[in-house]
Design an enzyme around this catalytic site. Structure first.
Site, mmCIF file in Angstrom:
data_model
loop_
_atom_site.group_PDB
_atom_site.id
_atom_site.type_symbol
_atom_site.label_atom_id
_atom_site.label_comp_id
_atom_site.label_asym_id
_atom_site.label_seq_id
_atom_site.Cartn_x
_atom_site.Cartn_y
_atom_site.Cartn_z
ATOM 1 N N LYS A 1 -6.896 7.457 -5.861
ATOM 2 C CA LYS A 1 -6.796 8.929 -5.844
ATOM 3 C C LYS A 1 -5.818 9.396 -4.771
ATOM 4 C CE LYS A 1 -11.352 9.904 -7.740
ATOM 5 N NZ LYS A 1 -12.602 10.677 -7.621
ATOM 6 N N GLY A 2 -5.801 8.712 -3.615
ATOM 7 C CA GLY A 2 -4.931 9.117 -2.508
ATOM 8 C C GLY A 2 -5.767 9.515 -1.305
ATOM 9 N N ALA A 3 -5.362 9.040 -0.113
ATOM 10 C CA ALA A 3 -6.219 9.180 1.069
ATOM 11 C C ALA A 3 -5.640 10.065 2.170
ATOM 12 C CB ALA A 3 -6.501 7.786 1.640
ATOM 13 N N ARG B 1 -1.561 -0.564 -8.432
ATOM 14 C CA ARG B 1 -2.945 -0.193 -8.098
ATOM 15 C C ARG B 1 -2.998 1.339 -8.154
ATOM 16 N NH1 ARG B 1 -3.921 -0.796 -2.159
ATOM 17 N NH2 ARG B 1 -4.470 -2.969 -2.528
ATOM 18 N N THR C 1 -11.143 2.615 -7.375
ATOM 19 C CA THR C 1 -11.993 3.795 -7.215
ATOM 20 C C THR C 1 -13.459 3.385 -7.134
ATOM 21 O OG1 THR C 1 -12.574 5.959 -8.142
ATOM 22 C CG2 THR C 1 -12.212 4.193 -9.734
ATOM 23 N N HIS C 2 -14.256 4.232 -6.468
ATOM 24 C CA HIS C 2 -15.709 4.037 -6.477
ATOM 25 C C HIS C 2 -16.357 5.109 -7.328
ATOM 26 C CE1 HIS C 2 -13.847 3.095 -2.565
ATOM 27 N NE2 HIS C 2 -14.483 1.953 -2.719
ATOM 28 N N ASP D 1 0.841 -1.205 0.000
ATOM 29 C CA ASP D 1 0.000 0.000 0.000
ATOM 30 C C ASP D 1 0.875 1.253 0.000
ATOM 31 O OD1 ASP D 1 -2.386 -1.411 0.154
ATOM 32 O OD2 ASP D 1 -2.671 -1.083 2.302
ATOM 33 N N ARG E 1 -10.410 7.708 7.948
ATOM 34 C CA ARG E 1 -10.181 8.177 6.563
ATOM 35 C C ARG E 1 -11.413 7.890 5.701
ATOM 36 N NH1 ARG E 1 -4.778 6.260 7.519
ATOM 37 N NH2 ARG E 1 -5.145 4.344 6.364
HETATM 38 P P1 FAD Z 1 -14.047 9.864 -4.515
HETATM 39 O O1 FAD Z 1 -14.064 11.032 -5.448
HETATM 40 O O2 FAD Z 1 -13.530 10.062 -3.119
HETATM 41 O O3 FAD Z 1 -15.479 9.244 -4.419
HETATM 42 C C1 FAD Z 1 -16.286 8.981 -5.559
HETATM 43 C C2 FAD Z 1 -17.595 8.380 -5.082
HETATM 44 O O4 FAD Z 1 -17.338 7.087 -4.513
HETATM 45 C C3 FAD Z 1 -18.297 9.151 -3.970
HETATM 46 O O5 FAD Z 1 -19.125 10.148 -4.478
HETATM 47 C C4 FAD Z 1 -19.078 8.052 -3.270
HETATM 48 O O6 FAD Z 1 -20.229 7.723 -3.995
HETATM 49 C C5 FAD Z 1 -18.131 6.878 -3.356
HETATM 50 N N1 FAD Z 1 -17.253 6.800 -2.181
HETATM 51 C C6 FAD Z 1 -15.941 7.093 -2.126
HETATM 52 N N2 FAD Z 1 -15.448 6.883 -0.885
HETATM 53 C C7 FAD Z 1 -16.487 6.465 -0.151
HETATM 54 C C8 FAD Z 1 -16.638 6.102 1.209
HETATM 55 N N3 FAD Z 1 -15.618 6.115 2.068
HETATM 56 N N4 FAD Z 1 -17.863 5.713 1.633
HETATM 57 C C9 FAD Z 1 -18.914 5.684 0.789
HETATM 58 N N5 FAD Z 1 -18.848 6.027 -0.513
HETATM 59 C C10 FAD Z 1 -17.650 6.407 -0.972
HETATM 60 N N6 FAD Z 1 -5.316 5.353 -0.690
HETATM 61 C C11 FAD Z 1 -4.003 5.524 -0.420
HETATM 62 O O7 FAD Z 1 -3.569 6.654 -0.186
HETATM 63 N N7 FAD Z 1 -3.140 4.450 -0.428
HETATM 64 C C12 FAD Z 1 -3.551 3.178 -0.731
HETATM 65 O O8 FAD Z 1 -2.732 2.263 -0.724
HETATM 66 C C13 FAD Z 1 -4.925 2.984 -1.025
HETATM 67 N N8 FAD Z 1 -5.415 1.764 -1.354
HETATM 68 C C14 FAD Z 1 -6.712 1.651 -1.772
HETATM 69 C C15 FAD Z 1 -7.192 0.406 -2.209
HETATM 70 C C16 FAD Z 1 -8.462 0.295 -2.745
HETATM 71 C C17 FAD Z 1 -8.934 -1.028 -3.261
HETATM 72 C C18 FAD Z 1 -9.320 1.445 -2.828
HETATM 73 C C19 FAD Z 1 -10.676 1.371 -3.438
HETATM 74 C C20 FAD Z 1 -8.879 2.650 -2.344
HETATM 75 C C21 FAD Z 1 -7.598 2.759 -1.805
HETATM 76 N N9 FAD Z 1 -7.131 3.970 -1.300
HETATM 77 C C22 FAD Z 1 -5.795 4.111 -0.993
HETATM 78 C C23 FAD Z 1 -8.089 5.080 -1.008
HETATM 79 C C24 FAD Z 1 -8.217 6.043 -2.163
HETATM 80 O O9 FAD Z 1 -7.015 6.779 -2.302
HETATM 81 C C25 FAD Z 1 -9.376 7.013 -1.938
HETATM 82 O O10 FAD Z 1 -9.167 7.744 -0.763
HETATM 83 C C26 FAD Z 1 -10.742 6.342 -1.838
HETATM 84 O O11 FAD Z 1 -10.831 5.240 -2.683
HETATM 85 C C27 FAD Z 1 -11.863 7.329 -2.255
HETATM 86 O O12 FAD Z 1 -11.660 7.758 -3.562
HETATM 87 P P2 FAD Z 1 -12.576 7.360 -4.818
HETATM 88 O O13 FAD Z 1 -11.649 7.001 -5.921
HETATM 89 O O14 FAD Z 1 -13.537 6.314 -4.465
HETATM 90 O O15 FAD Z 1 -13.237 8.727 -5.279
#
Ligand code: FAD
Length: 308
Positions: A188-190, A185, A227-228, A132, A289
């Site tokens: 977007k970044g958390a 993978r 991503t979601h 990660d 987060r």
């Molecule tokens: P966003 O623009 O945040 O969300 C788009 C839409 O998705 C939202 O409108 C909502 O409908 C849905 N959504 C998003 N998040 C949520 C939530 N928490 N609850 C409910 N609905 C939600 N980040 C790192 O920095 N390092 C990592 O190693 C890392 N690994 C990851 C592994 C996986 C499999 C995934 C899916 C994410 C990972 N992340 C990691 C987190 C990532 O960086 C984002 O912070 C997180 O996925 C939210 O971004 P998004 O792409 O879903 O888009």
């Protein structure tokens, strides 16, 4: 604003100690966390596999403070790999280097992670270790670490890492990883990063995500689009069709408990989906987060608490 607030809360030790020890905290965290034991993770993985999706199992924890804790974390991951083999799960593992002692003893963390990658590589079918990506103080160290692990004989196909689209450096990092055939993978970044190194607006992060995603999809290497974001997912589908990229050539990845409807509709449409299943006692920073990513989550959790 809300996101920064929750990232800030995720770093608060007092709140964390309180939350992780309280029964209410554990119940509430169940929205995004599969339980505290390996058996919980196995059960959730079996259910997700039965629904046609693969899994990445993550034992929650970060920033251990001594070598013994690092060794214990790695031992737990050894047991998870064994559980994957014993139960014939369609799953790999995701881990954080600070959980393996990166800040305590770098050489120890190297030995522990290379032991896990070696075990994964020796499995039949071969397993996989996803390293990660944490906050920006760790970006270069993580990438160096993964490049080194990937070069070790026999490890080639069993280790990969994560790139965060919000970082301005990511295009160059991807170039270097692809040059060595390393699986990525893309997310977007958390974490909370300064404007000097990270895109700030959602529009800029999304645009960079889509640009990097297309590079990955055309690379001929198997990557994960984590991503979601439905707009981005639709963009990926359209790009795959236009460029004649087979659905087996990449996978979508989503977090446990988030957008299950979207996960299932992608499976129905013939795309590959992997669900990231976190479990363990140290769930607080991860949970915070996730709360910060969507204001509605806070209300959802609050409503459920009031109900119970
Ligand atoms: P966003 O623009 O945040 O969300 C788009 C839409 O998705 C939202 O409108 C909502 O409908 C849905 N959504 C998003 N998040 C949520 C939530 N928490 N609850 C409910 N609905 C939600 N980040 C790192 O920095 N390092 C990592 O190693 C890392 N690994 C990851 C592994 C996986 C499999 C995934 C899916 C994410 C990972 N992340 C990691 C987190 C990532 O960086 C984002 O912070 C997180 O996925 C939210 O971004 P998004 O792409 O879903 O888009």
């Amino acid at each position: 604003m809300l996101r920064s607030f929750f990232v800030h809360l995720s770093e608060n030790r007092t709140l964390r100690n309180f939350a992780e020890r309280s029964a209410v905290g554990r119940r509430v965290s169940g929205r995004f966390v599969a339980g505290t034991q390996i058996a919980d993770a196995v059960r959730s993985t079996q259910a997700v596999n039965a629904a046609g999706m693969s899994v990445s199992i993550d034992n929650l924890g970060e920033n251990v403070t001594n070598p013994d804790e690092a060794r214990q974390s790695a031992e737990l991951y050894q047991q998870i790999l064994q559980a994957i083999a014993n139960n014939k799960l369609n799953a790999n593992i995701s881990l954080k280097l600070t959980h393996m002692g990166l800040d305590v003893d770098e050489q120890l963390s190297r030995d522990l992670v290379s032991g896990l990658v070696a075990k994964a590589a020796a499995m039949n079918p071969p397993g996989f270790v996803r390293v990660d990506m944490e906050g920006s103080p760790y970006t270069q160290r993580t990438l160096d670490f993964v490049h080194e692990l990937h070069r070790m004989p026999g490890n080639g196909n069993s280790v990969g890492t994560v790139i965060q689209a919000y970082l301005k450096r990511s295009e160059k990092d991807i170039e270097n990883l692809l040059a060595e055939g390393i699986r990525i993978r893309l997310c977007k970044g958390a974490y909370k990063e300064p404007a000097s190194i990270a895109f700030e607006s959602k529009a800029d992060v999304d645009a960079n995500y889509i640009k990097l995603m297309k590079t990955l999809m055309k690379s001929g290497i198997y990557h994960g689009m984590a991503t979601h974001d439905e707009n981005i997912i639709r963009e990926a589908e359209a790009f795959a069709r236009k460029e004649k990229i087979a659905p087996e050539a990449f996978e979508f990845q989503m977090l446990y408990g988030i957008r299950r409807d979207l996960q299932q509709s992608l499976v129905r449409d013939g795309w590959r989906v992997r669900v990231y299943i976190p479990f363990g006692t140290e769930w607080y920073p991860y949970f915070m987060r996730r709360l910060g990513e969507r204001p509605a989550n806070v209300f959802f959790i609050a409503r459920n608490m009031l109900r119970s």
